[in-house]
Motif scaffolding. Structure first.
Motif, PDB file in Angstrom:
ATOM      1  N   GLY A 144      -7.999 -10.760   2.252  1.00 24.21           N
ATOM      2  CA  GLY A 144      -8.937 -10.326   1.223  1.00 24.21           C
ATOM      3  C   GLY A 144      -9.372  -8.879   1.394  1.00 24.21           C
ATOM      4  O   GLY A 144      -9.868  -8.255   0.448  1.00 24.21           O
ATOM      5  N   GLU A 145      -9.173  -8.344   2.600  1.00 21.50           N
ATOM      6  CA  GLU A 145      -9.519  -6.951   2.889  1.00 21.50           C
ATOM      7  C   GLU A 145      -8.311  -6.016   2.787  1.00 21.50           C
ATOM      8  O   GLU A 145      -8.463  -4.807   2.908  1.00 21.50           O
ATOM      9  N   ALA A 146      -7.120  -6.575   2.609  1.00 15.64           N
ATOM     10  CA  ALA A 146      -5.902  -5.762   2.567  1.00 15.64           C
ATOM     11  C   ALA A 146      -5.484  -5.528   1.121  1.00 15.64           C
ATOM     12  O   ALA A 146      -5.589  -6.419   0.282  1.00 15.64           O
ATOM     13  N   ALA A 147      -5.014  -4.349   0.837  1.00 13.12           N
ATOM     14  CA  ALA A 147      -4.564  -4.014  -0.514  1.00 13.12           C
ATOM     15  C   ALA A 147      -3.268  -3.222  -0.426  1.00 13.12           C
ATOM     16  O   ALA A 147      -2.982  -2.574   0.590  1.00 13.12           O
ATOM     17  N   ASP A 156      10.428   5.652  -6.337  1.00  9.60           N
ATOM     18  CA  ASP A 156       9.018   5.497  -6.009  1.00  9.60           C
ATOM     19  C   ASP A 156       8.870   4.364  -5.001  1.00  9.60           C
ATOM     20  O   ASP A 156       9.261   3.220  -5.277  1.00  9.60           O
ATOM     21  N   VAL A 157       8.328   4.686  -3.852  1.00  6.12           N
ATOM     22  CA  VAL A 157       8.129   3.702  -2.785  1.00  6.12           C
ATOM     23  C   VAL A 157       6.669   3.721  -2.360  1.00  6.12           C
ATOM     24  O   VAL A 157       5.939   4.692  -2.601  1.00  6.12           O
ATOM     25  N   LEU A 158       6.254   2.636  -1.731  1.00  8.79           N
ATOM     26  CA  LEU A 158       4.899   2.598  -1.185  1.00  8.79           C
ATOM     27  C   LEU A 158       4.809   3.496   0.036  1.00  8.79           C
ATOM     28  O   LEU A 158       5.757   3.617   0.821  1.00  8.79           O
ATOM     29  N   ARG A 159       3.671   4.143   0.149  1.00 12.34           N
ATOM     30  CA  ARG A 159       3.432   4.982   1.325  1.00 12.34           C
ATOM     31  C   ARG A 159       3.559   4.144   2.596  1.00 12.34           C
ATOM     32  O   ARG A 159       3.238   2.958   2.616  1.00 12.34           O
ATOM     33  N   ARG A 160       4.065   4.781   3.654  1.00 19.09           N
ATOM     34  CA  ARG A 160       4.156   4.080   4.933  1.00 19.09           C
ATOM     35  C   ARG A 160       2.749   3.734   5.432  1.00 19.09           C
ATOM     36  O   ARG A 160       1.849   4.586   5.385  1.00 19.09           O
ATOM     37  N   PRO A 161       2.534   2.511   5.926  1.00 15.44           N
ATOM     38  CA  PRO A 161       1.226   2.207   6.517  1.00 15.44           C
ATOM     39  C   PRO A 161       1.011   3.035   7.772  1.00 15.44           C
ATOM     40  O   PRO A 161       1.903   3.153   8.618  1.00 15.44           O
ATOM     41  N   ARG A 162      -0.166   3.622   7.887  1.00 13.26           N
ATOM     42  CA  ARG A 162      -0.516   4.409   9.077  1.00 13.26           C
ATOM     43  C   ARG A 162      -1.231   3.484  10.064  1.00 13.26           C
ATOM     44  O   ARG A 162      -2.291   2.947   9.753  1.00 13.26           O
ATOM     45  N   VAL A 163      -0.644   3.309  11.226  1.00 13.47           N
ATOM     46  CA  VAL A 163      -1.150   2.335  12.195  1.00 13.47           C
ATOM     47  C   VAL A 163      -1.384   3.024  13.530  1.00 13.47           C
ATOM     48  O   VAL A 163      -0.581   3.847  13.972  1.00 13.47           O
ATOM     49  N   LEU A 218       0.625  -6.355   6.786  1.00 16.25           N
ATOM     50  CA  LEU A 218       1.652  -5.397   6.388  1.00 16.25           C
ATOM     51  C   LEU A 218       2.375  -5.871   5.125  1.00 16.25           C
ATOM     52  O   LEU A 218       2.756  -5.056   4.274  1.00 16.25           O
ATOM     53  N   ARG A 219       2.584  -7.188   5.000  1.00 15.33           N
ATOM     54  CA  ARG A 219       3.162  -7.718   3.756  1.00 15.33           C
ATOM     55  C   ARG A 219       2.261  -7.403   2.577  1.00 15.33           C
ATOM     56  O   ARG A 219       2.731  -6.981   1.509  1.00 15.33           O
ATOM     57  N   ALA A 220       0.967  -7.624   2.733  1.00 17.74           N
ATOM     58  CA  ALA A 220       0.027  -7.360   1.641  1.00 17.74           C
ATOM     59  C   ALA A 220       0.014  -5.876   1.296  1.00 17.74           C
ATOM     60  O   ALA A 220      -0.045  -5.500   0.121  1.00 17.74           O
ATOM     61  N   MET A 221       0.068  -5.016   2.308  1.00 19.62           N
ATOM     62  CA  MET A 221       0.097  -3.578   2.058  1.00 19.62           C
ATOM     63  C   MET A 221       1.370  -3.165   1.336  1.00 19.62           C
ATOM     64  O   MET A 221       1.390  -2.175   0.603  1.00 19.62           O
ATOM     65  N   ALA A 222       2.454  -3.933   1.552  1.00 15.91           N
ATOM     66  CA  ALA A 222       3.724  -3.654   0.876  1.00 15.91           C
ATOM     67  C   ALA A 222       3.786  -4.289  -0.507  1.00 15.91           C
ATOM     68  O   ALA A 222       4.804  -4.170  -1.196  1.00 15.91           O
ATOM     69  N   GLY A 223       2.714  -4.960  -0.904  1.00 12.32           N
ATOM     70  CA  GLY A 223       2.695  -5.592  -2.223  1.00 12.32           C
ATOM     71  C   GLY A 223       3.494  -6.870  -2.295  1.00 12.32           C
ATOM     72  O   GLY A 223       3.834  -7.339  -3.390  1.00 12.32           O
ATOM     73  N   LEU A 224       3.796  -7.482  -1.141  1.00 14.42           N
ATOM     74  CA  LEU A 224       4.593  -8.698  -1.104  1.00 14.42           C
ATOM     75  C   LEU A 224       3.696  -9.930  -1.164  1.00 14.42           C
ATOM     76  O   LEU A 224       2.565  -9.909  -0.674  1.00 14.42           O
TER      77      LEU A 224
END
Length: 398
Positions: free
Chosen positions: A13-16, A167-174, A312-318
């Motif tokens: 719920g906190e991931a987008a 167009d790709v999603l930005r890489r998650p910064r971890v 990470l799946r949620a951040m990738a829109g999966l």
């Protein structure tokens, strides 16, 4: 103590999904598509020969054995000549464009050539050995959907379509912060030292998602080093901070208090799972999520697989990952009231159905069984004959 489903729901719920950026295809490997890719043209773009041979115009449904034709030309791949209006046949190479009006290719292996004439040694079918325009993909058809990982197969298709920017999603910064005064790099160890395995494991795992590591720090169990590492991750605009160790309830388990002092809002602390019960999740307002894992290696592996990877799946829109079902060949006794994650070895029985065997000698500190497993198994309260099974590497399900 929160249940695993509730903890995961609160975390997701906190991931987008991350914002997107446009990149050259050469730099798109392992990225996730931000939107559908629509094919700009048909593939193949024209009718072409599927093999080396002779192109002809068939007058009926078959070409009789022993029929002969005059050869007008050699038509190679890349030749732009399109029309041989008076020709009976032309020699043609694999991939060459079919000349206008020609509809059949007879393989060279089933022919005999004598000068400028060719004889077909067996009966042939009209329309054979021709790749038709659009038989792979049509213009305007969705070639790849949003959320698809740009793997080598996707790159092959995009390159064939002439798509050079996507167009790709930005890489998650971890950021990774490993705690423990006992942790050391390679080389001779002090008497009470151990080699750090959690940091390299997380770095390698995150690289499979194409994550951008904005920090990887190892800190002792005292002092300001942890605060400095977290503040550095905030300054580098991390989307996610993953920590290991110092998250339970002992004298040196300082992470919960330190995160609170730094301004993080706790989402939950302690989850009804084995291994990994002390796991903590927090959020910085207008900042990153934090997943604080226990320090035992397999607890870290479970935390990564079943908490970090879903983020990470949620951040990738999966969409959320779904397990498959497998039959256990032997049911172990486990403590009730917990969600259990275990390592297994998947095989198939005589009828081809999936069967799993628990990997022997599992414990939160034992790494060797992890290297011998090929699947994760999970069950609530107790294992039964049929259990949930998950790919060992979560990127295999992305």
């Amino acid at each position: 103590m929160i249940s695993y489903p509730d903890a995961l729901a609160r975390l997701l719920g906190e991931a987008a999904a991350l914002d997107s950026e446009r990149v050259d295809l050469a730099f798109a490997s392992d990225r996730f598509l931000a939107r559908d890719i629509v094919s700009p043209h048909a593939l193949p773009g024209f009718d072409n020969a599927a093999m080396d041979g002779y192109a002809v115009r068939a007058n009926g449904e078959t070409l009789p054995a022993d029929s002969t034709y005059a050869i007008a030309a050699m038509h190679a791949a890349g030749d732009d000549t399109y029309d041989y209006p008076d020709a009976e046949a032309c020699e043609i190479a694999t991939g060459a464009r079919m000349p206008a009006g020609f509809d059949t290719v007879v393989p060279v292996e089933r022919t005999e050539r004598h000068g400028d004439r060719v004889r077909f040694t067996v009966e042939e079918r009209r329309g054979q050995n021709v790749r038709h325009a659009g038989s792979d993909i049509r213009a305007g058809e969705v070639a790849l959907p949003a959320g698809r990982c740009v793997d080598p197969a996707a790159i092959m298709l995009l390159a064939a379509l002439g798509v050079d920017r996507i167009d790709v999603l930005r890489r998650p910064r971890v950021a990774i912060v490993n705690t423990g005064s006992e942790l050391n790099d390679g080389g001779p160890l002090p008497l009470a030292g151990i080699h750090d395995s959690n940091g390299p494991f997380l770095a390698a795992s995150l690289s499979r998602w194409g994550a951008e590591l904005v920090g990887r720090t190892r800190v002792p169990d005292h002092g300001e080093a942890f605060h400095i590492a977290v503040r550095d991750a905030l300054a580098r605009h991390a989307d996610l901070i993953v920590t290991t160790g110092a998250v339970s309830a002992g004298r040196f388990d300082f992470v919960p208090a330190a995160l609170c002092a730094l301004g993080a809002r706790e989402l939950f602390h302690k989850v009804a799972i084995r291994p990994g019960k002390p796991l903590l999740a927090a959020r910085f307002d207008h900042g990153p999520l934090v997943v604080a894992l226990p320090g035992n290696p397999i607890a870290v592996a479970v935390g990564y697989r079943f908490f970090v990877a879903p983020i990470l799946r949620a951040m990738a829109g999966l969409p959320p990952e779904r397990p498959f079902r497998a039959r256990l060949d032997a049911v172990p006794d486990v403590r009730e009231g917990m969600q259990h994650f275990g390592l297994g070895e998947l095989f198939h029985d005589e009828s081809g159905l999936p069967v799993a065997r628990m990997t022997p000698a599992q414990a939160a500190y034992r790494i060797l069984p992890y290297t011998r497993a090929n699947v994760w198994l999970s069950a609530t309260d107790s294992y039964t004959e049929v259990v949930d099974a998950w790919p060992l590497d979560p990127t295999d399900a992305a």
